[in-house]
Design a protein around this motif. Structure first.
Motif, short mmCIF file in Angstrom:
data_model
loop_
_atom_site.label_atom_id
_atom_site.label_comp_id
_atom_site.label_asym_id
_atom_site.label_seq_id
_atom_site.Cartn_x
_atom_site.Cartn_y
_atom_site.Cartn_z
N ARG B 22 0.81 -1.21 0.00
CA ARG B 22 0.00 0.00 0.00
C ARG B 22 0.85 1.27 0.00
N CYS B 23 0.34 2.26 -0.72
CA CYS B 23 1.01 3.54 -0.83
C CYS B 23 -0.02 4.65 -0.91
N ASN B 24 0.11 5.63 -0.04
CA ASN B 24 -0.73 6.83 -0.10
C ASN B 24 0.17 8.04 -0.23
N TYR B 25 -0.32 9.06 -0.91
CA TYR B 25 0.48 10.25 -1.10
C TYR B 25 -0.36 11.48 -0.79
N SER B 26 0.31 12.57 -0.56
CA SER B 26 -0.38 13.84 -0.40
C SER B 26 0.30 14.86 -1.29
N SER B 27 -0.52 15.63 -1.98
CA SER B 27 0.00 16.64 -2.88
C SER B 27 -1.11 17.61 -3.23
N SER B 28 -0.75 18.86 -3.40
CA SER B 28 -1.73 19.87 -3.78
C SER B 28 -1.77 20.06 -5.29
N VAL B 29 -0.89 19.36 -6.00
CA VAL B 29 -0.84 19.47 -7.46
C VAL B 29 -0.87 18.07 -8.06
N SER B 30 -1.05 18.03 -9.36
CA SER B 30 -1.03 16.74 -10.05
C SER B 30 0.36 16.12 -9.92
N VAL B 31 0.37 14.82 -9.82
CA VAL B 31 1.65 14.15 -9.61
C VAL B 31 1.84 13.01 -10.59
N TYR B 32 3.08 12.62 -10.70
CA TYR B 32 3.43 11.37 -11.33
C TYR B 32 3.79 10.40 -10.21
N LEU B 33 3.46 9.12 -10.39
CA LEU B 33 3.66 8.14 -9.34
C LEU B 33 4.49 6.97 -9.86
N PHE B 34 5.31 6.43 -8.99
CA PHE B 34 6.25 5.38 -9.38
C PHE B 34 6.34 4.32 -8.29
N TRP B 35 6.65 3.11 -8.73
CA TRP B 35 7.09 2.06 -7.83
C TRP B 35 8.46 1.58 -8.30
N TYR B 36 9.39 1.53 -7.33
CA TYR B 36 10.72 1.01 -7.60
C TYR B 36 10.95 -0.22 -6.71
N VAL B 37 11.83 -1.12 -7.19
CA VAL B 37 12.22 -2.28 -6.41
C VAL B 37 13.73 -2.23 -6.19
N GLN B 38 14.13 -2.60 -4.98
CA GLN B 38 15.56 -2.62 -4.64
C GLN B 38 15.90 -4.00 -4.09
N TYR B 39 16.71 -4.73 -4.84
CA TYR B 39 17.21 -6.02 -4.36
C TYR B 39 18.40 -5.77 -3.45
N PRO B 40 18.73 -6.70 -2.58
CA PRO B 40 19.81 -6.47 -1.60
C PRO B 40 21.09 -5.96 -2.24
N ASN B 41 21.61 -4.89 -1.68
CA ASN B 41 22.88 -4.29 -2.09
C ASN B 41 22.90 -3.86 -3.56
N GLN B 42 21.76 -3.52 -4.06
CA GLN B 42 21.68 -3.02 -5.43
C GLN B 42 20.98 -1.67 -5.48
N GLY B 43 21.00 -1.08 -6.66
CA GLY B 43 20.28 0.17 -6.86
C GLY B 43 18.80 -0.08 -7.08
N LEU B 44 18.08 0.98 -7.43
CA LEU B 44 16.64 0.89 -7.63
C LEU B 44 16.31 0.63 -9.09
N GLN B 45 15.33 -0.22 -9.29
CA GLN B 45 14.86 -0.53 -10.64
C GLN B 45 13.40 -0.13 -10.75
N LEU B 46 13.06 0.56 -11.81
CA LEU B 46 11.67 1.01 -11.99
C LEU B 46 10.77 -0.17 -12.31
N LEU B 47 9.71 -0.34 -11.52
CA LEU B 47 8.73 -1.39 -11.76
C LEU B 47 7.62 -0.90 -12.69
N LEU B 48 7.10 0.27 -12.39
CA LEU B 48 6.03 0.85 -13.19
C LEU B 48 5.85 2.32 -12.82
N LYS B 49 5.08 3.02 -13.67
CA LYS B 49 4.85 4.43 -13.42
C LYS B 49 3.45 4.81 -13.90
N TYR B 50 2.88 5.81 -13.23
CA TYR B 50 1.63 6.41 -13.67
C TYR B 50 1.91 7.87 -13.99
N LEU B 51 1.60 8.25 -15.23
CA LEU B 51 1.76 9.64 -15.66
C LEU B 51 0.40 10.26 -15.94
#
Lengths: 115, 114
Positions: B22-51
């Motif tokens: 679950r993810c909730n956000y707060s913003s007074s303007v339109s936003v773009y939303l993202f989910w990233y995944v981070q495997y152990p000791n690695q950087g972030l990988q983009l899973l998906l995005k909403y534009l």
């Protein structure tokens, strides 16, 4: 196309030393972002740079931290006189455009340990 | 200013079971939303995005997320998880076109048990 590259991957510094973290963005990307991830926390934005310009440094600590992205070469995040609280993973991300630079590609990170 | 709240710090599930992060956000303007995944000791990988457009967004590795403007939520789902999905998942928001920095949630550690 190589991804975002960061080096070193691991860096150990004694308190009071300087730490230099390097980031080479993806080919064709001219926008670089630095984020810090403290243990058990999410990523926090530090600074956003374009070539030779700092665009947004609202997340940078006021002292000891600086960043640059020169015309040639990688972006550098520099931490002077490191303290234990600087121990964290530092991630660099890059993106290709300005007006729709919403998608950021992350490097593997540099894990800084201050002893 | 924007903020992101990930309601669960840890989610344990059994292999092949469905999962929702679950993810909730707060913003007074339109936003773009993202989910990233981070495997152990690695950087972030983009899973998906909403534009914009369809509120149901499909990403890599069988994940999908639904944007709900009235509830300011962007929950991540997968109908059947695999051991390899064990990782940290981060929800992030960017305050719209032309904006630059991402604001991240605290992360949810997904653990898949056999």
């Amino acid at each position: 196309n190589a991804g975002v590259m960061q080096n070193p991957r691991h860096l150990v510094r004694r308190r009071g030393q300087e730490a230099r973290l390097r980031c080479s963005p993806m080919k064709g990307h001219s926008h670089v972002y630095w984020y810090r991830q403290l243990p058990e926390e999410g990523l926090k934005f530090m600074v956003y740079l374009q070539k030779e310009n700092i665009i947004d440094e609202s997340g940078m600590p006021k002292e000891r931290f600086s960043a640059e992205f020169p015309k040639e070469g990688p972006s550098i995040l520099r931490i002077q006189q490191v303290v234990r609280g600087d121990s964290a993973a530092y991630f660099c991300a890059s993106s290709p455009r300005t007006w729709d630079s919403y998608e950021q590609y992350f490097g593997p990170g540099t894990r800084l340990t201050v002893t | 200013a924007q903020s992101v709240t990930q309601l669960d710090s840890q989610v344990p599930v059994f292999e092949e079971a469905p999962v929702e992060l679950r993810c909730n956000y707060s913003s007074s303007v339109s936003v773009y939303l993202f989910w990233y995944v981070q495997y152990p000791n690695q950087g972030l990988q983009l899973l998906l995005k909403y534009l914009s457009g369809s509120t149901l967004v499909k990403g890599i590795n069988g994940f999908e997320a639904e944007f709900n403007k009235s509830q300011t939520s962007f929950h991540l789902r997968k109908p059947s998880v695999h051991i390899s999905d064990t990782a940290e998942y981060f929800c992030a928001v960017s305050p719209g076109q032309g904006a630059q920095k991402l604001v991240f949630g605290q992360g949810t550690r997904l653990t898949i048990n056999p």
